[in-house]
Design a protein around this motif. Structure first.
Motif: not given
Length: 382
Positions: A295, A298, A303, A351, A353
């Protein structure tokens, strides 16, 4: 000139099994097990029982209850031999000696493909017993009775079995569906706090990649879950297990022939952390850190928003997990190559978004991974 002939083969195998929720499974008047045995057939069947030794220590009357249950219902099923006990946790998967013990019992007591191996325990024990059941006679009927949160909402309800080999997680294993899975919530009452908490991370995982509403429910109930609210935990297990089963059903790749592993979100680092810590860290604890790491990565890649990252990290902390570990360092990055090998050569990492929305990438910037580790090592909850 040689003539080439090709005969193509294609067929499908239908797999059906039920996940059953109950309490006090081995009380004599509970019909769940005897109904399963009665469904088998025309003849009386045989069964052996293998139990996680941690479960028998926590439930000292369990073996006697099982024996009495089978005596009361011996018109349907024969319990063969002594109830086997094997070590709980990763010890069950780190030695093939336990597999040989189970196979010997299958052989000695005539456990055939219309008989049963009943496995009672946490996820590691279910993995090991399931592997033995899958290779005996190319597959005998396996009834899984998971006894931890993690195995009731995740590992116990899938189609994977395996043991660790060459120092690698699940290097040897099979895909083989159980005959049935039975979740008995009375087993959860004796879990220590670490094992109670451990399975929450798998629910956070599936919610983050698939269901924002479920994540927000976990977020709102994180403290209650950490404080061992049984009703809240039962709700989490039911919702999480259903989502895992739906994924297996709808993915079109139940036996993982491709490289996509959405339910392995956070797991590439988690598996390596377990190995580096010599399995002193629980699987669910490692998954929580792996979720936090991916996280954070990301977020650093642009993202995921900072607010979303903060909510994820705080939810993990409020659930009672740590965000870091003494082994969360540059050695963890070796887990990427091992995960690539596990997937069959093509790296595929899930991952985020957005909360509830995952997506896949096929490479990871190792410098950015190290930055994510640094951020976790210094994170302070507001």
């Amino acid at each position: 000139m040689n003539k080439t002939t090709i005969i193509k083969q294609a067929f499908q195998v239908n797999i059906n099994f039920n996940l059953i929720f109950t309490s006090h499974l081995f009380e004599i008047d509970n019909p769940i097990l005897v109904d399963l045995f009665s469904d088998n057939a025309n003849t009386k069947s045989n069964a052996i029982v293998v139990i996680d030794d941690g479960v028998t220590k926590a439930h000292p009357q369990l073996k006697a209850s099982i024996i009495n249950y089978f005596k009361a219902h011996n018109a349907s099923i024969n319990l063969q031999g002594d109830i086997l006990e094997i070590p709980g946790g990763e010890q069950a998967k780190n030695s093939e000696a336990h597999i040989k013990t189970i196979l010997k019992s299958v052989n000695n007591f005539g456990i055939d493909r219309h008989s049963y191996v009943i496995a009672i325990g946490g996820g590691a024990v279910l993995d090991a017993v399931g592997f033995a059941a899958a290779i005996a006679h190319r597959g005998v009927r396996l009834i899984r009775i998971p006894t931890t949160v993690l195995s009731q909402n995740d590992s116990g309800i899938g189609v994977k079995n395996g043991i660790n080999y060459f120092g690698k997680k699940n290097f040897v294993g099979t895909f083989s569906a159980p005959y049935a899975v039975i979740n008995d919530d009375t087993f959860l009452s004796t879990l220590d706090d670490r094992d109670w908490r451990s399975g929450i991370s798998e629910a956070i995982k599936v919610a983050l990649i698939k269901d924002r509403v479920f994540f927000e429910w976990i977020e709102a109930n994180a403290i209650a879950l950490n404080n061992r609210d049984q009703d809240v935990m039962n709700t989490l297990i039911h919702r999480c297990a259903k989502m895992h089963m739906q994924h297996i059903q709808n993915s079109g790749d139940a036996f993982e022939q491709g490289s996509s592993r959405p339910l392995d979100f956070g797991h590439w680092a988690a598996h390596k952390l377990e190995q580096l810590s010599n399995y002193s860290i629980r699987h669910g604890e490692a998954v929580a850190i792996g979720i936090a790491l991916d996280s954070t990565y990301s977020y650093l890649r642009g993202y995921l928003t900072e607010d979303s990252l903060t909510r994820i990290l705080n939810c993990i902390l409020n659930s009672g997990f740590d965000l870091t570990h003494s082994h969360l360092n540059d050695k963890v990055i070796n887990g990427l190559n091992e995960f690539r090998e596990h997937l069959g050569g093509k790296l595929t990492i899930m991952l985020l978004k957005a909360l509830g929305t995952g997506f896949e990438v096929h490479d990871m910037d190792e410098t950015m991974v190290l930055k994510a580790i640094d951020l976790l090592n210094t994170y302070n909850q507001d």
